[in-house]
Scaffold this active site. Structure first.
Site, PDB file in Angstrom:
ATOM      1  N   HIS A  20      -6.424 -53.610 -16.223  1.00  0.00           N
ATOM      2  CA  HIS A  20      -5.136 -54.329 -16.039  1.00  0.00           C
ATOM      3  C   HIS A  20      -4.640 -54.494 -14.611  1.00  0.00           C
ATOM      4  O   HIS A  20      -4.264 -55.526 -14.083  1.00  0.00           O
ATOM      5  CB  HIS A  20      -4.001 -53.641 -16.846  1.00  0.00           C
ATOM      6  CG  HIS A  20      -2.817 -54.181 -16.684  1.00  0.00           C
ATOM      7  ND1 HIS A  20      -2.265 -55.231 -17.431  1.00  0.00           N
ATOM      8  CD2 HIS A  20      -1.869 -53.896 -15.867  1.00  0.00           C
ATOM      9  CE1 HIS A  20      -0.968 -55.621 -16.914  1.00  0.00           C
ATOM     10  NE2 HIS A  20      -0.785 -54.719 -16.108  1.00  0.00           N
ATOM     11  N   GLU A  21      -4.817 -53.238 -14.076  1.00  0.00           N
ATOM     12  CA  GLU A  21      -4.509 -53.223 -12.353  1.00  0.00           C
ATOM     13  C   GLU A  21      -5.390 -53.947 -11.497  1.00  0.00           C
ATOM     14  O   GLU A  21      -5.083 -54.564 -10.790  1.00  0.00           O
ATOM     15  CB  GLU A  21      -4.306 -51.766 -12.078  1.00  0.00           C
ATOM     16  CG  GLU A  21      -3.279 -51.061 -12.788  1.00  0.00           C
ATOM     17  CD  GLU A  21      -1.726 -51.667 -12.570  1.00  0.00           C
ATOM     18  OE1 GLU A  21      -1.623 -52.316 -11.686  1.00  0.00           O
ATOM     19  OE2 GLU A  21      -1.190 -51.484 -13.532  1.00  0.00           O
ATOM     20  N   HIS A  24      -4.463 -57.541 -11.084  1.00  0.00           N
ATOM     21  CA  HIS A  24      -3.201 -57.662 -10.073  1.00  0.00           C
ATOM     22  C   HIS A  24      -3.856 -57.711  -8.458  1.00  0.00           C
ATOM     23  O   HIS A  24      -3.557 -58.313  -7.984  1.00  0.00           O
ATOM     24  CB  HIS A  24      -2.035 -56.714 -10.198  1.00  0.00           C
ATOM     25  CG  HIS A  24      -1.655 -56.550 -11.591  1.00  0.00           C
ATOM     26  ND1 HIS A  24      -0.577 -57.710 -11.666  1.00  0.00           N
ATOM     27  CD2 HIS A  24      -1.337 -55.703 -12.503  1.00  0.00           C
ATOM     28  CE1 HIS A  24       0.030 -57.446 -13.082  1.00  0.00           C
ATOM     29  NE2 HIS A  24      -0.534 -56.278 -13.687  1.00  0.00           N
TER      30      HIS A  24
END
Length: 66
Positions: A20-21, A24
């Site tokens: 998920h990170e 980003h």
């Protein structure tokens, strides 16, 4: 078997947070946004390393990331 199950779930959660990170982090780097830290977890830092101006690391509580 119980301990193995707990370890498998914990690793799965960490990998999910990491993925998920990363979602980003990659666009930020592509658009030349400075990323000071890339951490998985919260609380006390267990491990970290600085690479090209970004500190990558793992924190004690695997409940999210930043």
């Amino acid at each position: 078997m119980y301990i193995a199950g707990v370890v498998v779930v914990a690793v799965g959660i960490l990998l999910s947070i990491l993925l998920h990170e990363t979602g980003h982090f990659i666009p930020a780097k592509l658009f030349k946004v400075h990323v000071g830290q890339f951490m998985v977890g919260f609380g006390k830092t267990l491990w970290s390393r600085k690479i090209r101006g970004t500190e990558f690391g793992v924190k004690a509580l695997p409940l999210g990331g930043y």
